[in-house]
Design a protein around this motif. Sequence first.
Motif, PDB file in Angstrom:
ATOM      1  N   TYR A   2      39.035  47.082  76.233  1.00  0.00           N
ATOM      2  CA  TYR A   2      40.000  47.682  77.169  1.00  0.00           C
ATOM      3  C   TYR A   2      40.949  48.589  76.386  1.00  0.00           C
ATOM      4  O   TYR A   2      41.130  48.427  75.175  1.00  0.00           O
ATOM      5  CB  TYR A   2      40.809  46.593  77.870  1.00  0.00           C
ATOM      6  CG  TYR A   2      39.972  45.771  78.829  1.00  0.00           C
ATOM      7  CD1 TYR A   2      39.797  46.173  80.148  1.00  0.00           C
ATOM      8  CD2 TYR A   2      39.341  44.610  78.398  1.00  0.00           C
ATOM      9  CE1 TYR A   2      39.016  45.429  81.025  1.00  0.00           C
ATOM     10  CE2 TYR A   2      38.554  43.865  79.268  1.00  0.00           C
ATOM     11  CZ  TYR A   2      38.394  44.283  80.573  1.00  0.00           C
ATOM     12  OH  TYR A   2      37.611  43.550  81.436  1.00  0.00           O
ATOM     13  N   ASP A   3      41.575  49.516  77.086  1.00  0.00           N
ATOM     14  CA  ASP A   3      42.679  50.259  76.466  1.00  0.00           C
ATOM     15  C   ASP A   3      43.904  49.351  76.383  1.00  0.00           C
ATOM     16  O   ASP A   3      44.573  49.288  75.360  1.00  0.00           O
ATOM     17  CB  ASP A   3      43.005  51.508  77.292  1.00  0.00           C
ATOM     18  CG  ASP A   3      41.898  52.542  77.226  1.00  0.00           C
ATOM     19  OD1 ASP A   3      41.422  52.823  76.105  1.00  0.00           O
ATOM     20  OD2 ASP A   3      41.474  53.041  78.286  1.00  0.00           O
ATOM     21  N   TYR A  25      43.791  54.918  82.059  1.00  0.00           N
ATOM     22  CA  TYR A  25      43.353  53.948  81.058  1.00  0.00           C
ATOM     23  C   TYR A  25      42.608  52.771  81.687  1.00  0.00           C
ATOM     24  O   TYR A  25      42.799  52.465  82.863  1.00  0.00           O
ATOM     25  CB  TYR A  25      44.563  53.415  80.280  1.00  0.00           C
ATOM     26  CG  TYR A  25      45.216  54.458  79.401  1.00  0.00           C
ATOM     27  CD1 TYR A  25      44.495  55.076  78.384  1.00  0.00           C
ATOM     28  CD2 TYR A  25      46.549  54.823  79.586  1.00  0.00           C
ATOM     29  CE1 TYR A  25      45.088  56.037  77.575  1.00  0.00           C
ATOM     30  CE2 TYR A  25      47.152  55.783  78.782  1.00  0.00           C
ATOM     31  CZ  TYR A  25      46.419  56.380  77.777  1.00  0.00           C
ATOM     32  OH  TYR A  25      46.997  57.331  76.979  1.00  0.00           O
ATOM     33  N   ARG A 151      43.220  48.120  72.735  1.00  0.00           N
ATOM     34  CA  ARG A 151      44.023  48.898  71.770  1.00  0.00           C
ATOM     35  C   ARG A 151      45.479  48.455  71.797  1.00  0.00           C
ATOM     36  O   ARG A 151      46.183  48.542  70.801  1.00  0.00           O
ATOM     37  CB  ARG A 151      43.966  50.391  72.118  1.00  0.00           C
ATOM     38  CG  ARG A 151      42.596  50.988  71.970  1.00  0.00           C
ATOM     39  CD  ARG A 151      42.584  52.432  72.483  1.00  0.00           C
ATOM     40  NE  ARG A 151      41.274  52.754  73.008  1.00  0.00           N
ATOM     41  CZ  ARG A 151      40.219  53.055  72.267  1.00  0.00           C
ATOM     42  NH1 ARG A 151      40.323  53.099  70.954  1.00  0.00           N
ATOM     43  NH2 ARG A 151      39.066  53.313  72.824  1.00  0.00           N
ATOM     44  N   GLN A 314      44.885  56.323  72.641  1.00  0.00           N
ATOM     45  CA  GLN A 314      43.643  56.165  71.883  1.00  0.00           C
ATOM     46  C   GLN A 314      43.755  56.673  70.442  1.00  0.00           C
ATOM     47  O   GLN A 314      42.807  56.583  69.671  1.00  0.00           O
ATOM     48  CB  GLN A 314      42.489  56.850  72.629  1.00  0.00           C
ATOM     49  CG  GLN A 314      41.972  55.910  73.710  1.00  0.00           C
ATOM     50  CD  GLN A 314      41.515  56.591  74.966  1.00  0.00           C
ATOM     51  OE1 GLN A 314      41.611  57.816  75.075  1.00  0.00           O
ATOM     52  NE2 GLN A 314      41.057  55.826  75.925  1.00  0.00           N
TER      53      GLN A 314
END
Length: 393
Positions: A2-3, A25, A151, A314
């Motif tokens: 996942y973001d 996202y 992230r 990102q």
Amino acid sequence: MYDVIVVGARCAGAPTAMLFARAGYRVLMVDKARFPRDTMSTLYIHQPGVAHLQRWGLLEAVAATGCPPMDRHGYQVADVRLEGCSWPVDGIRAAYAPRRHLLDPILAEAAVAAGAEFREQCTVDDLLFEGGRVVGVGLRTAAGRSEERARLVVGADGMRSRTAALAGAPTVFEDPLMTCAYYTFWSGLPTGFEVYQSTDRWVGFVPTNDGLTLVGTYFPQSEFDTVRANVRRAYLGNVAAVAPGLEERLASASQEERLYGTGEQRNFFRQASGPGWALVGDAAHHKDSITGKGITDAFRQATALTECVGDGLQDRPLLDAALDRYAREHQDLLMDGYRDTVATAELKPLRRLGLLRAIADDPVMTERFFSTVSGACPSSELITPEWRERARV
Ligand SMILES: Cc1cc2nc3c(=O)[nH]c(=O)nc-3n(C[C@H](O)[C@H](O)[C@H](O)COP(=O)(O)OP(=O)(O)OC[C@H]3O[C@@H](n4cnc5c(N)ncnc54)[C@H](O)[C@@H]3O)c2cc1C
């Protein structure tokens, strides 16, 4: 991968998940609770918080639950009474107080409608680290344990945040416990939003859904043991003490639910971010609920975090710079309201009785006063030197 993974799906988590999802996202939001579920709250959303709901396109749904708009406020200390309203924010003049079992699902559904995946009854009990950086979470459900990677992991899991503990987020600023609070819901008690105060006593009337009025009382923390030994007696005694006549209003109304309360309302700021993680809402910053700012501030934190990150999620160096900026801005954004809250939670309103008396005589100043309460006007800008000179306070 996942973001963003958001831990907690109420006032802080759901808007954070919604705003990241709206930015495109891939978002996972988890909560250990099953919704709809109430949580402890006196429900009040100040005008700046309502303006966030409007900006997000959610005000109509919140108003449609039937909680009445409150655009007339009463505040009484001893014989001094102020009546008026905050300045509008983005054209919004009314505050609202929706029940949390209605508000929180509206926020969570908005996150899902924006594309976030939502897992209920799913507990984060671990963080995954790589080279000192948070890279995911360990999850526990009825089906067993699993891991998910992202992230960015956002802890929106409340005052006792497990995310903050696992990330090692230090408390950077703390004041002692100041009050304890008890409240319940009444029918047959027509009223607007009203607050009454005397030394060591605070009582608020908050109209909410289904024609009910929440009546909340605050006591000094030093009285917590005495209060909880007989909550009902202390609660009714508090109402009688702040304004004679109020207890008769309660006597002719019906109590619809049990008394809810707490003596643990900590006052702190935590470090709000680190490598791969951030905190929003009560997880990042908690204060006494007496000024009713937690929901509004959670909305502001969700906005601040997602705006700081922007489209840089990102790119690791960009993300780290954004998280640093969020941690700094977060404290600046909330410090004014925090200071006001700590001052109010001292429960010593008579200290400023002369000032309130002078303000009550001046409708422009009264509106300015209610605007500092809502956060529409910084409290440092309440008194201008010219007005102080004129009013001789
Ligand atoms: C007595 C009282 C009165 C209040 N009155 C007001 C008021 O009038 N106005 C106002 O604005 N604010 C008020 N507040 C404060 C307000 O309720 C909070 O500031 C607000 O709820 C914070 O929202 P949050 O999303 O940060 O945290 P929370 O509402 O605490 O939500 C955290 C969520 O995280 C979930 N969670 C926790 N741990 C985990 C985990 N390990 N894994 C997965 N999920 C997890 C929980 O199930 C929960 O749903 C009051 C608070 C109290 C105690």
